[in-house]
Design a protein around this motif. Structure first.
Motif, PDB file in Angstrom:
ATOM      1  N   VAL A 133     -13.139  -7.898   3.242  1.00 21.94           N
ATOM      2  CA  VAL A 133     -11.721  -7.766   3.587  1.00 21.94           C
ATOM      3  C   VAL A 133     -11.154  -9.138   3.948  1.00 21.94           C
ATOM      4  CG1 VAL A 133     -10.054  -6.658   5.119  1.00 21.94           C
ATOM      5  CG2 VAL A 133     -12.123  -5.419   4.431  1.00 21.94           C
ATOM      6  N   TYR A 190      -8.558 -11.083   1.323  1.00 24.48           N
ATOM      7  CA  TYR A 190      -7.222 -11.374   1.857  1.00 24.48           C
ATOM      8  C   TYR A 190      -6.968 -12.879   1.849  1.00 24.48           C
ATOM      9  CZ  TYR A 190      -3.775 -12.606   5.375  1.00 24.48           C
ATOM     10  OH  TYR A 190      -2.725 -13.181   6.024  1.00 24.48           O
ATOM     11  N   SER A 197      -4.789  -8.361   8.389  1.00 21.21           N
ATOM     12  CA  SER A 197      -5.220  -8.601   7.009  1.00 21.21           C
ATOM     13  C   SER A 197      -5.691  -7.340   6.274  1.00 21.21           C
ATOM     14  CB  SER A 197      -6.312  -9.678   6.971  1.00 21.21           C
ATOM     15  OG  SER A 197      -7.406  -9.349   7.776  1.00 21.21           O
ATOM     16  N   PRO A 198      -6.370  -6.357   6.919  1.00 27.05           N
ATOM     17  CA  PRO A 198      -6.770  -5.165   6.163  1.00 27.05           C
ATOM     18  C   PRO A 198      -5.584  -4.394   5.591  1.00 27.05           C
ATOM     19  CG  PRO A 198      -7.997  -5.298   8.215  1.00 27.05           C
ATOM     20  CD  PRO A 198      -6.915  -6.322   8.296  1.00 27.05           C
ATOM     21  N   LEU A 248      -4.106  -6.390   2.669  1.00 31.47           N
ATOM     22  CA  LEU A 248      -5.010  -6.309   1.522  1.00 31.47           C
ATOM     23  C   LEU A 248      -4.895  -4.943   0.849  1.00 31.47           C
ATOM     24  CD1 LEU A 248      -7.282  -7.503  -0.212  1.00 31.47           C
ATOM     25  CD2 LEU A 248      -8.918  -6.640   1.471  1.00 31.47           C
ATOM     26  N   ALA A 249      -4.824  -3.878   1.649  1.00 35.68           N
ATOM     27  CA  ALA A 249      -4.701  -2.532   1.095  1.00 35.68           C
ATOM     28  C   ALA A 249      -3.435  -2.404   0.253  1.00 35.68           C
ATOM     29  CB  ALA A 249      -4.705  -1.497   2.223  1.00 35.68           C
ATOM     30  N   SER A 261      -1.426   0.347   9.712  1.00 36.15           N
ATOM     31  CA  SER A 261      -2.703  -0.377   9.753  1.00 36.15           C
ATOM     32  C   SER A 261      -2.869  -1.154  11.057  1.00 36.15           C
ATOM     33  CB  SER A 261      -2.813  -1.334   8.564  1.00 36.15           C
ATOM     34  OG  SER A 261      -1.912  -2.431   8.702  1.00 36.15           O
ATOM     35  N   THR A 270     -10.368  -0.110   8.942  1.00 34.28           N
ATOM     36  CA  THR A 270      -8.906  -0.196   8.886  1.00 34.28           C
ATOM     37  C   THR A 270      -8.434  -0.220   7.438  1.00 34.28           C
ATOM     38  OG1 THR A 270      -8.842  -1.431  10.974  1.00 34.28           O
ATOM     39  CG2 THR A 270      -6.886  -1.530   9.584  1.00 34.28           C
ATOM     40  N   LEU A 271      -9.138  -0.971   6.579  1.00 30.11           N
ATOM     41  CA  LEU A 271      -8.784  -1.026   5.160  1.00 30.11           C
ATOM     42  C   LEU A 271      -8.885   0.360   4.529  1.00 30.11           C
ATOM     43  CD1 LEU A 271      -8.226  -2.722   2.538  1.00 30.11           C
ATOM     44  CD2 LEU A 271     -10.706  -2.774   2.243  1.00 30.11           C
ATOM     45  N   THR A 295      -6.191   2.708   5.806  1.00 28.86           N
ATOM     46  CA  THR A 295      -4.879   2.310   5.280  1.00 28.86           C
ATOM     47  C   THR A 295      -4.727   2.728   3.825  1.00 28.86           C
ATOM     48  OG1 THR A 295      -4.848   0.406   6.778  1.00 28.86           O
ATOM     49  CG2 THR A 295      -3.287   0.378   4.956  1.00 28.86           C
TER      50      THR A 295
END
Length: 545
Positions: A257, A261, A437-438, A441-442, A465, A488-489, A492
């Motif tokens: 992740v 990112y 960031s997660p 990124l998602a 998120s 979290t990723l 999300t």
């Protein structure tokens, strides 16, 4: 231990050469006014070797050299996962992300968000990135760099901290504000050469002095004998640093992740590839950067392990007395981030010390210049032009970028001293960037590769998120922050998918990205380089597992 006159001469010569080179390569032809493409994307003329060098120069800065050496002292070689896994991540970015970004002729990453979703989400993320770059990235780079220079060139008591902050800011501003990305990228080539030479000199000097008998080979054998456990890449739960690097979870979890990112959607990194002559040139630059990432631990992590060995050795078994006193606070805590500056100050002779300090300054200045240019690019292209001056001339656009960079630099100078009480700044950056960031990124992954993703799904996902990330940080869960990022990723992505499926009446979103297999075909140079990187990384983990 003093910073001699010869060292000062070498350091000043470096500053003059970098500023002079930056101004020279970005000089304007008589009667020609730089436009946005010239200033923010170096006229889209960068070759692969300049892209690769500039990627590393933007990435490797004070938080990498000082922070990762400190983490090498505290954790050991395991922290090198950030570098070696990044090399693999670069392959993914080059093959699957760059073809889409370059085809869309983007200036900024938020611009892609507007293309795929809407202007509101683009603006939200643009403001977020500006805040992150100024208050986290710029601030930490300046603080760690200034503290290192204070330790090496002064007495380490903080008396040179403010002058060092101002000096670093001046060098970066002197050419980057005027020349834009062109000045930044071309000076980065020289900065990376200097960085590798300086880092290698420091590692060799430290190895040569780690035992009373001397010798580089003796030093290597000795540090492995004394600190063999510091060479384990995969930590078990009994390790006190497990919460920062949670075992096998590093390879299959949250580090992906962080890396995807950072290398795929971070403006001050990806901007170099957007300035390439062509997609092939950008991909070759990515591979070159991947190979450089493989050698970075040798010059930033190994020195930290050497300091650990000197720290734990009994008096009389090392040529340096009183090492423990240097790194121990009155309350018994250890000052990990002093490792690299202390090595330079103690082991390097006059001239070499100036060279290595120049290399350290090069890493700091190149990252500062890169971040300043990216802050200027995002503010100018994603906020100023759409909201304040849609018909801005080339001169107004470029001048706005310069003013934005100057303001960002001033804020960072004022904020930097507030980081004085953070023990491992590198881990601090990773952990708090990991809050956001997660989710970002998602949004990008779903927006790029799932055609049903809707704007509403993306907005709900990125906002929720942060709530999810904060909940996963609750002390009761005792969850390593890299694991928090992975979960979290995943959560999300589920939220984005759920909202998109329940709000999209179409088989695919009207603004979906359409890709073909042809888009992701890569040339022989990229493919051979990618396979070589994968094999080397596999061997490294097999040896140091």
């Amino acid at each position: 231990m003093e910073f001699a006159l010869l060292d000062t001469i070498v350091f000043v010569a470096y500053a003059l050469v970098i500023v002079g080179l930056g101004l020279w390569v970005s000089r304007e032809k008589e009667g020609y006014q730089k436009n946005a493409e010239d200033y923010f994307l170096a006229s889209k003329a960068l070759p692969w070797w300049a892209i690769g060098a500039s990627l590393i120069a933007a990435n490797i800065s004070a938080e990498q050299i000082i922070g990762m050496s400190g983490s090498g002292f505290a954790v050991g070689l395991a922290i090198a996962s950030y570098e070696w896994m990044a090399a693999v991540t670069l392959i993914i970015v080059g093959k699957y992300f760059l073809p889409i970004f370059i085809k869309k002729e983007l200036f900024t990453i938020p611009e892609f968000i507007e293309y795929r979703f809407n202007t509101t989400l683009k603006t939200i993320l643009a403001v977020f990135w500006i805040a992150l770059f100024v208050f986290v990235n710029l601030t930490t780079v300046m603080y760690l760099g200034a503290r290192a220079l204070d330790t090496i060139m002064g007495t380490g008591d903080g008396s040179l901290l403010i002058p060092a902050l101002i000096g670093l800011a001046f060098i970066a501003a002197a050419y980057s504000l005027y020349g834009g990305l062109s000045a930044v990228a071309w000076t980065d080539v020289l900065q990376v050469i200097l960085l590798i030479i300086g880092g290698t000199v420091t590692t060799i000097a430290a190895l040569n002095h780690v035992t009373p008998d001397g010798g580089i080979l003796n030093g290597m054998v000795h540090i492995y004998d004394v600190a063999g456990d510091k060479f384990n890449m995969i930590l078990d739960k009994s390790n006190p640093e497990y919460s920062n690097l949670p075992g096998v979870g590093v390879l299959i979890g949250g580090l992906w992740v962080a890396n995807l990112y950072y290398w795929g959607f971070n403006q001050y990194i990806i901007q170099r590839t957007l300035a390439a002559k062509s997609l092939k040139e950008a991909q070759r630059g990515i591979i070159f950067a991947g190979f450089l990432k493989l050698i970075i631990p040798l010059i930033v992590v190994i020195p930290g392990i050497i300091v650990y060995v000197l720290y734990v050795q009994p008096e009389g078994t090392t040529i340096i007395p009183g090492v423990a006193d240097v790194f121990t606070n009155p309350d018994g805590s250890i000052i990990y981030d002093n490792a690299y500056p202390w090595l330079i100050r103690v082991f390097l002779t006059p001239g070499f010390k100036g060279l290595v300090v120049a290399a350290l300054a090069a890493a700091i200045v190149s990252s500062l210049a890169s971040m300043l240019n990216s802050v200027a690019t995002i503010f100018t292209m994603d906020i100023y032009r759409p909201y304040f001056n849609k018909n801005a001339t080339d001169k107004q656009t470029v001048n706005t970028g310069r003013i934005t960079a100057a303001v960002a630099l001033l804020i960072a100078i004022l904020m930097a001293p507030q980081l004085a009480n953070v023990p491992q700044v590198f881990q601090y950056i990773q952990e708090y960037t990991g809050l956001v960031s997660p989710g970002i990124l998602a949004v990008f992954i779903m927006g790029l590769f799932w055609k049903k993703t809707t704007t509403k799904g993306a907005i709900y996902g990125v906002l929720s998120s942060i709530v999810v990330a904060l909940l996963l940080k609750l002390p009761a869960l005792e969850m390593p922050f890299l694991d928090q990022m992975l979960y979290t990723l995943i959560i999300t992505i589920v939220i984005i998918a759920g909202v998109s499926l329940t709000t999209n009446p179409y088989d695919e979103d009207p603004k979906a990205i359409h890709t073909t297999a042809e888009m992701f075909k890569t040339g022989p140079a990229f493919n051979i380089g990618a396979y070589a990187i994968l094999i080397i990384v596999a061997v490294l983990y097999a040896v140091f597992w």
